[in-house]
Scaffold this active site. Structure first.
Site, PDB file in Angstrom:
ATOM      1  N   LYS A   1       0.847  -1.215   0.000  1.00  0.00           N
ATOM      2  CA  LYS A   1       0.000   0.000   0.000  1.00  0.00           C
ATOM      3  C   LYS A   1       0.867   1.244   0.000  1.00  0.00           C
ATOM      4  CE  LYS A   1      -4.231  -1.928   1.374  1.00  0.00           C
ATOM      5  NZ  LYS A   1      -5.572  -1.708   0.998  1.00  0.00           N
TER       6      LYS A   1
ATOM      7  N   LYS B   1      -4.165 -11.198  -7.308  1.00  0.00           N
ATOM      8  CA  LYS B   1      -5.056 -12.097  -6.559  1.00  0.00           C
ATOM      9  C   LYS B   1      -6.521 -11.697  -6.771  1.00  0.00           C
ATOM     10  CE  LYS B   1      -6.217 -12.405  -1.867  1.00  0.00           C
ATOM     11  NZ  LYS B   1      -6.064 -11.828  -0.593  1.00  0.00           N
TER      12      LYS B   1
ATOM     13  N   LYS C   1     -11.905  -9.444  -2.885  1.00  0.00           N
ATOM     14  CA  LYS C   1     -13.282  -8.964  -2.798  1.00  0.00           C
ATOM     15  C   LYS C   1     -13.387  -7.449  -2.901  1.00  0.00           C
ATOM     16  CE  LYS C   1     -13.479 -10.888   1.615  1.00  0.00           C
ATOM     17  NZ  LYS C   1     -12.216 -10.551   2.253  1.00  0.00           N
TER      18      LYS C   1
HETATM   19  N1  AQP Z   1      -7.885 -15.183  -4.224  1.00  0.00           N
HETATM   20  C1  AQP Z   1      -7.736 -16.023  -3.207  1.00  0.00           C
HETATM   21  N2  AQP Z   1      -7.243 -17.262  -3.409  1.00  0.00           N
HETATM   22  C2  AQP Z   1      -7.085 -18.136  -2.393  1.00  0.00           C
HETATM   23  N3  AQP Z   1      -7.398 -17.841  -1.109  1.00  0.00           N
HETATM   24  C3  AQP Z   1      -7.907 -16.621  -0.865  1.00  0.00           C
HETATM   25  N4  AQP Z   1      -8.313 -16.030   0.275  1.00  0.00           N
HETATM   26  C4  AQP Z   1      -8.761 -14.784  -0.011  1.00  0.00           C
HETATM   27  N5  AQP Z   1      -8.649 -14.533  -1.328  1.00  0.00           N
HETATM   28  C5  AQP Z   1      -8.109 -15.658  -1.878  1.00  0.00           C
HETATM   29  C6  AQP Z   1      -8.238 -16.673   1.573  1.00  0.00           C
HETATM   30  O1  AQP Z   1      -9.455 -16.523   2.263  1.00  0.00           O
HETATM   31  C7  AQP Z   1      -9.186 -16.380   3.654  1.00  0.00           C
HETATM   32  C8  AQP Z   1      -9.865 -15.162   4.170  1.00  0.00           C
HETATM   33  O2  AQP Z   1      -9.296 -14.042   3.528  1.00  0.00           O
HETATM   34  P1  AQP Z   1      -9.816 -12.614   3.906  1.00  0.00           P
HETATM   35  O3  AQP Z   1     -11.007 -12.362   3.085  1.00  0.00           O
HETATM   36  O4  AQP Z   1      -9.962 -12.489   5.356  1.00  0.00           O
HETATM   37  O5  AQP Z   1      -8.629 -11.668   3.512  1.00  0.00           O
HETATM   38  P2  AQP Z   1      -7.942 -11.345   2.182  1.00  0.00           P
HETATM   39  O6  AQP Z   1      -7.035 -12.463   1.794  1.00  0.00           O
HETATM   40  O7  AQP Z   1      -7.323  -9.999   2.345  1.00  0.00           O
HETATM   41  O8  AQP Z   1      -9.128 -11.300   1.127  1.00  0.00           O
HETATM   42  P3  AQP Z   1      -9.407 -10.246   0.026  1.00  0.00           P
HETATM   43  O9  AQP Z   1     -10.579 -10.749  -0.741  1.00  0.00           O
HETATM   44  O10 AQP Z   1      -8.173  -9.940  -0.768  1.00  0.00           O
HETATM   45  O11 AQP Z   1      -9.856  -9.010   0.885  1.00  0.00           O
HETATM   46  P4  AQP Z   1      -9.561  -7.491   0.661  1.00  0.00           P
HETATM   47  O12 AQP Z   1      -9.838  -7.226  -0.794  1.00  0.00           O
HETATM   48  O13 AQP Z   1     -10.509  -6.767   1.555  1.00  0.00           O
HETATM   49  O14 AQP Z   1      -8.134  -7.286   1.060  1.00  0.00           O
HETATM   50  C9  AQP Z   1      -7.672 -16.293   3.837  1.00  0.00           C
HETATM   51  O15 AQP Z   1      -7.181 -17.538   4.236  1.00  0.00           O
HETATM   52  C10 AQP Z   1      -7.220 -15.930   2.455  1.00  0.00           C
HETATM   53  O16 AQP Z   1      -5.893 -16.316   2.193  1.00  0.00           O
END
Ligand code: AQP
Length: 327
Positions: A111, A193, A196
């Protein structure tokens, strides 16, 4: 029975990445482990959230946990903020984590390097709360996607440091990274990646997407001009991502899929992946709607809280006693 704990941050609608990298694995684990899965609602606040949208995301996350197959009789499902012990432990742990360690966190460095403005101090310190989320429950294992591995490493480091300073207190948990599907990539930019909170939703399949719209996203996934189906994440990231998604949903190994699709065009592979995705979404959304009508959210969360709080409380009391703040 060994204990396992994990959580998902409801900073948006849950995605296919969350399903493949996390939820699908949790469902498998709940039969073998004493399983705790929480909704990391405090972590969402590191970035501004519209309160109404956040409330809906919280409800949908719990319902999707259940729709994906987490069974409240086996898995303790609870809201992070319902267990205040976690936040209090977070402060004590932050006093045992160095600034240098937080400065090295990849998410924070990313970031900063993108020049993102208005980063909150909560975002900077959230790995310290994540350490508390985990250590409060003394789990043996923490299943995470590979992007979260660094945070679990920090958690292990602070557990070891605390144990050395104050005497054996925390179990040092092991991260469990799925061999395959640890990182599902964006369909529109397979170097990123699937997230969401991605600004564009074209590359992201949300579990509550209209199944037909999700099909279209898969059919327009970015591939390459090599026109050969190989599993080569470095040179053919888009195709490798499609194969990974197919394999995770169908249960057919990537090697078998590569053999099966040999000599065929990308359109055929995309159609097969779209079929798998559509099937999953229809099945999840059918149970989501049934669960919504049953109005069981509060009961599930109360049950989870009742099981989780005792453990977190016992850990906090031990920690407070060891550091000397209890008389
Ligand atoms: N793209 C992905 N592939 C595999 N695993 C994933 N996880 C999230 N995205 C993927 C796994 O889901 C669990 C919960 O993740 P999280 O939603 O708490 O956090 P994150 O990884 O930061 O998810 P996002 O979607 O990328 O959120 P934002 O956009 O808000 O930062 C974890 O075990 C994660 O690895």
């Amino acid at each position: 029975m060994k204990r396992m704990l994990s959580g998902i941050k409801p900073s948006g609608q849950l995605t296919l990445g969350n399903y493949i990298g996390a939820l699908k694995e949790f469902v498998k684990y709940q039969d073998e482990y004493d399983m705790y899965v929480f909704i990391a609602n405090l972590h969402t606040l590191t970035v501004y959230q519209d309160p109404e949208i956040l409330r809906k995301n919280l409800r949908d996350t719990v319902l999707l946990y259940l729709a994906c197959g987490l069974d409240p009789k086996k898995t303790k499902i609870f809201m992070q903020s319902d267990i205040m012990e976690q936040a209090q432990l977070g402060f004590i742990l932050s006093c045992n984590i160095y600034l240098g360690e937080l400065n090295r966190m990849t998410q924070y460095k990313d970031k900063l390097s993108k020049g993102e403005e208005g980063l909150s101090s909560g975002f900077y310190v959230y790995p310290t709360l994540m350490a508390a989320d985990i250590l409060a429950y003394q789990p043996d294992y923490v299943p995470v996607g590979d992007d979260q591995k660094q945070h679990v490493e920090l958690t292990r480091d602070v557990a070891v440091r605390f144990n050395n300073r104050y005497g054996e207190t925390f179990k040092v948990p092991e991260p469990l990274i799925p061999k395959q599907g640890a990182r599902i990539m964006s369909l529109s930019d397979p170097s990123k990646k699937m997230s969401k909170s991605d600004a564009s939703d074209k590359g992201c399949i949300y579990l509550l997407d209209d199944p037909k719209a999700a099909r279209k996203k898969v059919m327009s996934a970015v591939t390459d001009s090599i026109n050969e189906i190989n599993y080569d994440p470095k040179n053919q990231a888009g195709v490798a991502n499609l194969l990974t998604i197919h394999s995770a949903l169908s249960g057919v190994s990537i090697d078998v899929l590569v053999e099966q699709f040999k000599g065929q065009g990308y359109g055929t592979l995309k159609k097969a992946v779209a079929d798998e995705v559509e099937k999953l979404l229809i099945q999840l959304q059918t149970s989501y709607k049934e669960l919504l009508d049953q109005n069981i959210l509060k009961e599930v969360l109360a049950q989870g809280k009742a099981s989780a709080q005792g453990i977190a409380h016992a850990t906090l009391v031990e920690v407070q006693t060891k550091v000397g703040i209890e008389i």
